[in-house]
Structure formats: C-alpha cells, structure tokens
Motif scaffolding. Structure first.
Motif, short mmCIF file in Angstrom:
data_model
loop_
_atom_site.label_atom_id
_atom_site.label_comp_id
_atom_site.label_asym_id
_atom_site.label_seq_id
_atom_site.Cartn_x
_atom_site.Cartn_y
_atom_site.Cartn_z
N SER A 78 6.29 -18.46 8.04
CA SER A 78 5.38 -18.99 7.03
C SER A 78 6.17 -19.63 5.89
O SER A 78 7.17 -19.08 5.43
N ALA A 79 5.72 -20.80 5.46
CA ALA A 79 6.44 -21.55 4.44
C ALA A 79 5.48 -22.09 3.40
O ALA A 79 4.27 -22.18 3.62
N VAL A 80 6.03 -22.45 2.25
CA VAL A 80 5.26 -23.07 1.17
C VAL A 80 5.94 -24.38 0.81
O VAL A 80 7.17 -24.45 0.70
N SER A 101 0.45 -24.10 2.08
CA SER A 101 1.05 -23.24 3.09
C SER A 101 1.24 -23.99 4.40
O SER A 101 0.35 -24.73 4.84
N MET A 102 2.41 -23.80 5.00
CA MET A 102 2.71 -24.44 6.27
C MET A 102 3.41 -23.43 7.17
O MET A 102 3.66 -22.29 6.77
N GLN A 103 3.77 -23.89 8.35
CA GLN A 103 4.47 -23.03 9.31
C GLN A 103 5.62 -23.83 9.91
O GLN A 103 5.47 -24.99 10.28
N GLY A 146 10.03 -17.31 2.02
CA GLY A 146 10.45 -16.06 1.41
C GLY A 146 11.23 -16.23 0.13
O GLY A 146 12.17 -15.47 -0.13
N GLY A 147 10.88 -17.22 -0.68
CA GLY A 147 11.57 -17.43 -1.95
C GLY A 147 12.88 -18.17 -1.83
O GLY A 147 13.61 -18.31 -2.83
N VAL A 148 13.21 -18.68 -0.65
CA VAL A 148 14.47 -19.39 -0.40
C VAL A 148 14.16 -20.82 0.03
O VAL A 148 13.32 -21.03 0.92
N GLU A 149 14.81 -21.80 -0.58
CA GLU A 149 14.59 -23.19 -0.17
C GLU A 149 15.32 -23.46 1.14
O GLU A 149 16.54 -23.35 1.22
#
Length: 222
Positions: A78-80, A101-103, A146-149
């Motif tokens: 899961s990504a933002v 939100s993306m995947q 998870g808070g990491v680019e």
C-alpha cells in the motif's frame, strides 16, 4: 533527506538554479535554489532513465525531512502519492490528487503494460479502485510506503493505467553522497586550554592536607 536539499524529477529541473524556488507548507515565503544536481546517467528519451534531481536550497526549510528507501518495496504494498497538479479531468488534464492511496505493482506487470516506456530504474503503482492517478503538475512528487519515500513521480497514467515512478532505492547512494557534499558543516570554535603547573601543584597540596585532616593529622605534607 536533508533540510537544505529537495528531491524531484530531473525533467522538472532542466533550467538554471536561479529560475527555481521551493514552497513548503511550513514557510510562508519561497526559498531560493543555489544548485540543481541531475542524477547520473539521466536520459530524457522515451524511457526517462534515472529521472531524478536534487535542488540545493539557499537556506534550510523548517519542514520535516522524509526517510528514503534503500530497498525496492514489495509488489502489492500500500502506498500514498502526493501531488500539486490538476485535481480534475476538465480539459483532458488528467486526474490528480493532493494525496491518494495506491498499490505498488510488480515490475513484470508494469513492464508488460508500458513496453518500451519502461526502464530498469522505474517502478509503478496504480489505484485498485481506478480513481487516483497523477497528472500534469504532479511530476517530482513522492510515492510513500510506510512513511518512506520509495518513488519519484516520473510519468502519469490514468485512473486505470499505472503511473511510473523513479526508484529511490537505486539512487540512494548518489543522493546521500550529494547531501553530504552540499550540506554546510557546523562551525567549531577553537578552544585554547592552558595548564598552570604551579596552580596544579597547589591543588594537589590542598587535597593532601584535606586528606590528612580527616585522619587527625594537621600540618605539612608527608
């Protein structure tokens, strides 16, 4: 990252440093750019290899820094995404969102979709619901897991087509090297310490007299 360095897409940073300014949610004024550093082996052809650049700021930003990926994220993670482009499809500008939100997609799935547009430095993500995508004005924005680019917005897709990002983990070593080279080192004032041998002896003498006094002896040194 660092307070005085911004990570973006190289195709967004093809001008002189003086032509750019950085705006954050923390500062109320623009911050100037003193240098633009393009990723090694950047290629602006169809597949945009290593589409990344660093903007060195004239003064540090007050905004918090983000951690950078050292490994590629797992497919289906899961990504933002964050973008500052158009937020509607009016005029064919594409659908974008300030956050969404993306995947993460597997490399094989993304490469099969994009064909010759796909590069080894790429990764892709898509909204499973077919709503969130990136459009004009969003290039250079981060893909965060998870808070990491983990990615830098490179080329936009649509609600159903995957968007392509430059992989941060592959460029992390270069990024850290440039941050170290372009971050001012804190100044350290020289301190001069003088050692007074005579005073030191007096201190030792008083210490011995004090020790003797505790044992009941008063007088000079033993």
């Amino acid at each position: 990252m660092a307070p005085n360095v911004v990570l973006t897409a190289a195709h967004c940073a093809d001008g002189s440093a003086a032509s750019y300014a950085v705006v954050t949610q923390t500062e109320l004024q623009n911050i100037g750019v003193s240098a633009v550093i393009t990723a090694p082996a950047y290629d602006a052809s169809a597949d945009y290899v290593n589409d990344a650049a660093l903007l060195v700021l004239t003064s540090p930003t007050l905004s918090p820094s983000i951690l950078l990926a050292t490994v590629e994220p797992a497919s289906s993670a899961s990504a933002v995404v964050y973008g500052w482009g158009n937020t509607s499809t009016a005029g064919g500008a594409g659908l974008a969102s300030t956050t969404g939100s993306m995947q993460v997609l597997s490399d094989a799935t993304a490469a099969a979709y994009w064909g010759t547009w796909w590069a080894p430095s790429d990764m892709a993500a898509v909204d499973p619901n077919g709503i969130v995508a990136l459009g004009p004005g969003d290039s250079g924005g981060p893909l965060v897991v998870g808070g990491v680019e983990v990615g830098i917005n490179d080329r936009c897709g649509s609600g159903t087509a995957p968007s392509i990002f430059t992989r941060v983990d592959q460029l992390n070593g270069w990024i850290q090297t440039e941050i170290a080279a372009n971050t001012p080192k804190p100044s350290v004032s020289a301190v001069h310490i003088e050692h007074d041998v005579k005073t030191h002896k007096v201190v030792k003498k008083h210490h011995k007299r004090h020790r003797h006094a505790k044992s009941g002896r008063v007088g000079g040194e033993a």
